[in-house]
Design a protein around this motif. Sequence first.
Motif, PDB file in Angstrom:
ATOM      1  N   UNK A  47      44.052 -14.099  21.249  1.00 52.67           N
ATOM      2  CA  UNK A  47      43.966 -15.507  21.643  1.00 52.67           C
ATOM      3  C   UNK A  47      42.938 -15.667  22.760  1.00 52.67           C
ATOM      4  N   UNK A  48      42.223 -16.746  22.719  1.00 54.40           N
ATOM      5  CA  UNK A  48      41.201 -17.015  23.743  1.00 54.40           C
ATOM      6  C   UNK A  48      41.864 -17.427  25.052  1.00 54.40           C
ATOM      7  N   UNK A  49      41.275 -17.005  26.164  1.00 57.34           N
ATOM      8  CA  UNK A  49      41.852 -17.340  27.458  1.00 57.34           C
ATOM      9  C   UNK A  49      41.353 -18.683  27.982  1.00 57.34           C
ATOM     10  N   UNK A  50      40.255 -19.194  27.423  1.00 61.94           N
ATOM     11  CA  UNK A  50      39.753 -20.492  27.855  1.00 61.94           C
ATOM     12  C   UNK A  50      39.584 -21.420  26.654  1.00 61.94           C
ATOM     13  N   UNK A  51      39.490 -22.697  26.932  1.00 55.39           N
ATOM     14  CA  UNK A  51      39.401 -23.694  25.856  1.00 55.39           C
ATOM     15  C   UNK A  51      38.078 -23.595  25.105  1.00 55.39           C
ATOM     16  N   UNK A  52      37.022 -23.178  25.777  1.00 58.63           N
ATOM     17  CA  UNK A  52      35.711 -23.109  25.134  1.00 58.63           C
ATOM     18  C   UNK A  52      35.588 -21.916  24.196  1.00 58.63           C
ATOM     19  N   UNK A  53      36.403 -20.898  24.358  1.00 61.19           N
ATOM     20  CA  UNK A  53      36.359 -19.733  23.491  1.00 61.19           C
ATOM     21  C   UNK A  53      36.760 -20.051  22.067  1.00 61.19           C
ATOM     22  N   UNK A  54      37.608 -21.059  21.890  1.00 60.25           N
ATOM     23  CA  UNK A  54      38.026 -21.453  20.546  1.00 60.25           C
ATOM     24  C   UNK A  54      36.870 -22.048  19.755  1.00 60.25           C
ATOM     25  N   UNK A  80      42.230  16.660  28.164  1.00 57.34           N
ATOM     26  CA  UNK A  80      43.008  15.432  28.145  1.00 57.34           C
ATOM     27  C   UNK A  80      42.376  14.492  27.128  1.00 57.34           C
ATOM     28  N   UNK A  81      43.211  13.894  26.306  1.00 57.77           N
ATOM     29  CA  UNK A  81      42.671  12.945  25.349  1.00 57.77           C
ATOM     30  C   UNK A  81      42.693  11.554  25.967  1.00 57.77           C
ATOM     31  N   UNK A  82      41.577  10.880  25.848  1.00 62.58           N
ATOM     32  CA  UNK A  82      41.465   9.542  26.410  1.00 62.58           C
ATOM     33  C   UNK A  82      40.944   8.591  25.349  1.00 62.58           C
ATOM     34  N   UNK A  83      41.383   7.369  25.423  1.00 58.45           N
ATOM     35  CA  UNK A  83      40.839   6.341  24.537  1.00 58.45           C
ATOM     36  C   UNK A  83      40.583   5.107  25.388  1.00 58.45           C
ATOM     37  N   UNK A  84      39.758   4.259  24.854  1.00 63.59           N
ATOM     38  CA  UNK A  84      39.345   3.074  25.588  1.00 63.59           C
ATOM     39  C   UNK A  84      39.785   1.839  24.811  1.00 63.59           C
ATOM     40  N   UNK A  85      40.327   0.854  25.507  1.00 61.33           N
ATOM     41  CA  UNK A  85      40.679  -0.408  24.884  1.00 61.33           C
ATOM     42  C   UNK A  85      39.471  -1.332  25.010  1.00 61.33           C
ATOM     43  N   UNK A  86      38.979  -1.842  23.884  1.00 58.88           N
ATOM     44  CA  UNK A  86      37.753  -2.636  23.852  1.00 58.88           C
ATOM     45  C   UNK A  86      38.098  -4.065  23.467  1.00 58.88           C
ATOM     46  N   UNK A  87      37.465  -5.005  24.135  1.00 59.81           N
ATOM     47  CA  UNK A  87      37.597  -6.429  23.849  1.00 59.81           C
ATOM     48  C   UNK A  87      36.193  -6.948  23.559  1.00 59.81           C
ATOM     49  N   UNK A  88      35.933  -7.371  22.311  1.00 59.38           N
ATOM     50  CA  UNK A  88      34.580  -7.772  21.926  1.00 59.38           C
ATOM     51  C   UNK A  88      34.622  -8.776  20.786  1.00 59.38           C
ATOM     52  N   UNK A  89      33.482  -9.332  20.487  1.00 59.06           N
ATOM     53  CA  UNK A  89      33.307 -10.203  19.323  1.00 59.06           C
ATOM     54  C   UNK A  89      32.444  -9.462  18.314  1.00 59.06           C
ATOM     55  N   UNK A  90      32.756  -9.590  17.018  1.00 62.04           N
ATOM     56  CA  UNK A  90      31.961  -8.866  16.030  1.00 62.04           C
ATOM     57  C   UNK A  90      30.585  -9.496  15.839  1.00 62.04           C
TER      58      UNK A  90
END
Length: 157
Positions: A47-54, A80-90
């Motif tokens: 979900x978008x955090x701002x109104x303009x993201x929609x 140690x195994x590490x992973x990254x959480x990514x937030x992006x637009x395709x």
Amino acid sequence: MDTTTATAGGAVLALFGGALLLWCAAEVRLRHRVRRRGRPAVATVVAESDAHGELDSAPLLSFATEHTAVGVPGAGALAVEACELVLTRPRGHTPLRRPPRLVPGTSVRIAYDPRRPGLAVLAPEESGPRTVVADLLWTALGLGCLAAGALLLLVAR
């Protein structure tokens, strides 16, 4: 039409058409490379955090990269195994409105570049034929502008 106006208009149209064609070719090549050589993953539409993201037609996606070993091999350090959480637009998703199937909470298949996880594209089954149609329309616009600009430049001489 005045020679100066035809020359200026032809130059602007030709430059715009050429730049648009180069951009289309680079974007298609980038998406193709990421789909072929990238790592597949399943992302969740967030979900978008701002109104303009929609208003953006490309959905905001969240996914975790694959686990990678961190540590110095042979130094006796624990791996140690590490992973990254990514937030992006395709990349390459350009419809005027967001499709109703991409509502928040929906899972979609993507491919991402492991060197730059922020660079992700929807899997071909997820993007559908509309992406190809949009690419063809942008290419036709670029070719039309390039042809019109070249014609104006030829008439001006």
